[in-house]
Design a protein around this motif. Structure first.
Motif, short mmCIF file in Angstrom:
data_model
loop_
_atom_site.label_atom_id
_atom_site.label_comp_id
_atom_site.label_asym_id
_atom_site.label_seq_id
_atom_site.Cartn_x
_atom_site.Cartn_y
_atom_site.Cartn_z
N SER A 13 -26.89 18.41 -21.64
CA SER A 13 -25.51 18.87 -21.61
C SER A 13 -25.22 19.90 -22.69
O SER A 13 -24.55 20.89 -22.44
CB SER A 13 -24.56 17.69 -21.76
OG SER A 13 -24.74 17.05 -23.00
N TRP A 29 -22.61 22.33 -14.25
CA TRP A 29 -23.37 21.51 -13.31
C TRP A 29 -22.91 21.72 -11.87
O TRP A 29 -23.73 21.69 -10.95
CB TRP A 29 -23.29 20.03 -13.71
CG TRP A 29 -24.16 19.69 -14.88
CD1 TRP A 29 -24.85 20.56 -15.67
CD2 TRP A 29 -24.44 18.38 -15.38
NE1 TRP A 29 -25.53 19.86 -16.65
CE2 TRP A 29 -25.30 18.53 -16.49
CE3 TRP A 29 -24.03 17.11 -15.01
CZ2 TRP A 29 -25.78 17.45 -17.23
CZ3 TRP A 29 -24.50 16.01 -15.74
CH2 TRP A 29 -25.37 16.19 -16.83
N TYR A 136 -27.86 14.31 -23.38
CA TYR A 136 -26.66 14.72 -22.65
C TYR A 136 -25.42 14.74 -23.54
O TYR A 136 -24.30 14.85 -23.04
CB TYR A 136 -26.43 13.79 -21.46
CG TYR A 136 -27.51 13.88 -20.42
CD1 TYR A 136 -27.71 15.05 -19.70
CD2 TYR A 136 -28.37 12.81 -20.18
CE1 TYR A 136 -28.71 15.15 -18.75
CE2 TYR A 136 -29.38 12.90 -19.23
CZ TYR A 136 -29.55 14.07 -18.52
OH TYR A 136 -30.54 14.18 -17.59
N TRP A 218 -19.82 13.34 -12.65
CA TRP A 218 -20.89 13.76 -13.57
C TRP A 218 -22.26 13.42 -13.01
O TRP A 218 -23.14 14.28 -12.88
CB TRP A 218 -20.64 13.07 -14.92
CG TRP A 218 -21.66 13.27 -16.00
CD1 TRP A 218 -22.88 12.66 -16.10
CD2 TRP A 218 -21.54 14.11 -17.16
NE1 TRP A 218 -23.52 13.05 -17.26
CE2 TRP A 218 -22.72 13.94 -17.92
CE3 TRP A 218 -20.55 14.96 -17.63
CZ2 TRP A 218 -22.93 14.61 -19.12
CZ3 TRP A 218 -20.76 15.63 -18.83
CH2 TRP A 218 -21.95 15.45 -19.56
N TRP A 219 -22.45 12.15 -12.65
CA TRP A 219 -23.77 11.72 -12.19
C TRP A 219 -24.04 12.14 -10.74
O TRP A 219 -25.20 12.28 -10.34
CB TRP A 219 -23.94 10.21 -12.37
CG TRP A 219 -24.00 9.88 -13.83
CD1 TRP A 219 -23.08 9.20 -14.57
CD2 TRP A 219 -25.02 10.27 -14.75
NE1 TRP A 219 -23.48 9.12 -15.89
CE2 TRP A 219 -24.67 9.77 -16.02
CE3 TRP A 219 -26.22 10.98 -14.63
CZ2 TRP A 219 -25.45 9.98 -17.17
CZ3 TRP A 219 -26.99 11.19 -15.76
CH2 TRP A 219 -26.61 10.68 -17.00
N TRP A 222 -25.31 15.66 -11.33
CA TRP A 222 -26.64 15.52 -11.94
C TRP A 222 -27.69 15.21 -10.88
O TRP A 222 -28.78 15.78 -10.87
CB TRP A 222 -26.59 14.42 -13.00
CG TRP A 222 -27.93 14.01 -13.54
CD1 TRP A 222 -28.61 14.58 -14.59
CD2 TRP A 222 -28.77 12.94 -13.08
NE1 TRP A 222 -29.81 13.92 -14.81
CE2 TRP A 222 -29.93 12.92 -13.89
CE3 TRP A 222 -28.64 12.00 -12.06
CZ2 TRP A 222 -30.95 11.99 -13.71
CZ3 TRP A 222 -29.66 11.07 -11.87
CH2 TRP A 222 -30.81 11.08 -12.69
#
Length: 263
Positions: A13, A29, A136, A218-219, A222
């Motif tokens: 990050s 991202w 991150y 976020w994930w 990712w």
């Protein structure tokens, strides 16, 4: 089809010590998740094709996500809920960079090391705990790390029935408060630390509720980035679909939960 090639590994990050925020990372991202093309080796490892994986990504609805709109929604929801519930609007802000704190951003159990002889069921805290894996790290709303930690209870299987219940969250918040009070006593007590220590449990619950969909986003992003490059035997796009679905659902449902505050 996307033209940009994915790098050798998904980016961390931010370098430690920078003021890059949670939302800065999400903006980057999201761009990467939409632009990076799938490596043939990554598709072959899953018995698929680049074209099929592109189609699966298109079905995730990434074009409909706008990080700036999301930040605005969070700020408005926080102000509205804080006014109704009578909780702090200051240091607990989810959108004011002046209130941001350093975040680990990957607070799963495996990144916390304790003595091998300690057992959680003992009812006692470990004598020492060390945190690892800071790749991150950035700065952002403190509720993001707590929301992240709670969601990690569901594992990669995304078994939402394993998420901490209201009583467990309440005990976590009380421990968090106690730690802040302790730190403010043994160190120079800054205005921010003092205000944070005085925050109500309702305020913490609100911050975590607001950051719950952000953690899913976020994930999810990712996982899309990982899918473009990784040959690891894991269904990253399937995982991304589950997390992005949870992102959309919890934007409203997470605000409905409450902890029972007791003395």
């Amino acid at each position: 089809p996307s033209g940009a090639s994915a790098p050798a590994s998904a980016p961390a990050s931010a370098p430690i010590g920078t003021r890059r925020t949670t939302y800065d990372v999400l903006r980057e991202w999201l761009r990467n998740a939409k632009a990076w093309d799938f490596r043939p080796a990554a598709a072959a490892a899953r018995g698929s094709t680049v074209e099929a994986m592109r189609a699966a990504r298109d079905a995730l609805g990434l074009d409909a996500i706008d990080i700036d709109e999301e930040v605005g929604r969070l700020a408005a929801a926080h102000a509205a809920r804080a006014g109704v519930q009578g909780v702090s609007k200051g240091v607990s802000s989810v959108s004011d960079a002046a209130a941001f704190v350093p975040l680990h951003n990957d607070a799963l159990a495996g990144n916390f090391l304790v003595d091998a002889n300690w057992h959680a069921k003992s009812g006692k805290p470990p004598r020492e705990m060390r945190t690892i894996d800071f790749e991150y790290m950035c700065v952002g709303p403190r509720g993001f790390d707590v929301a992240n930690h709670f969601i990690e209870h569901a594992g990669f299987e995304c078994d939402w029935s394993l998420l901490p219940d209201a009583e467990t969250r309440f005990r976590f918040y009380r421990a968090y408060q106690s730690s802040l009070v302790y730190q403010s006593c043994i160190h120079s007590q800054t205005e921010a630390t003092s205000a944070a220590a005085a925050d109500s449990i309702e305020s913490l619950e609100l911050e975590v509720a607001l950051m719950t969909p952000v953690s899913h986003l976020w994930w999810g992003l990712w996982a899309v980035m990982q899918a473009t490059m990784s040959a690891i035997d894991f269904d990253y796009l399937g995982y991304a679909a589950r997390r992005l679905e949870a992102f959309r659902e919890t934007r409203t449902t997470s605000l409905e939960r409450r902890v029972q505050v007791t003395s």
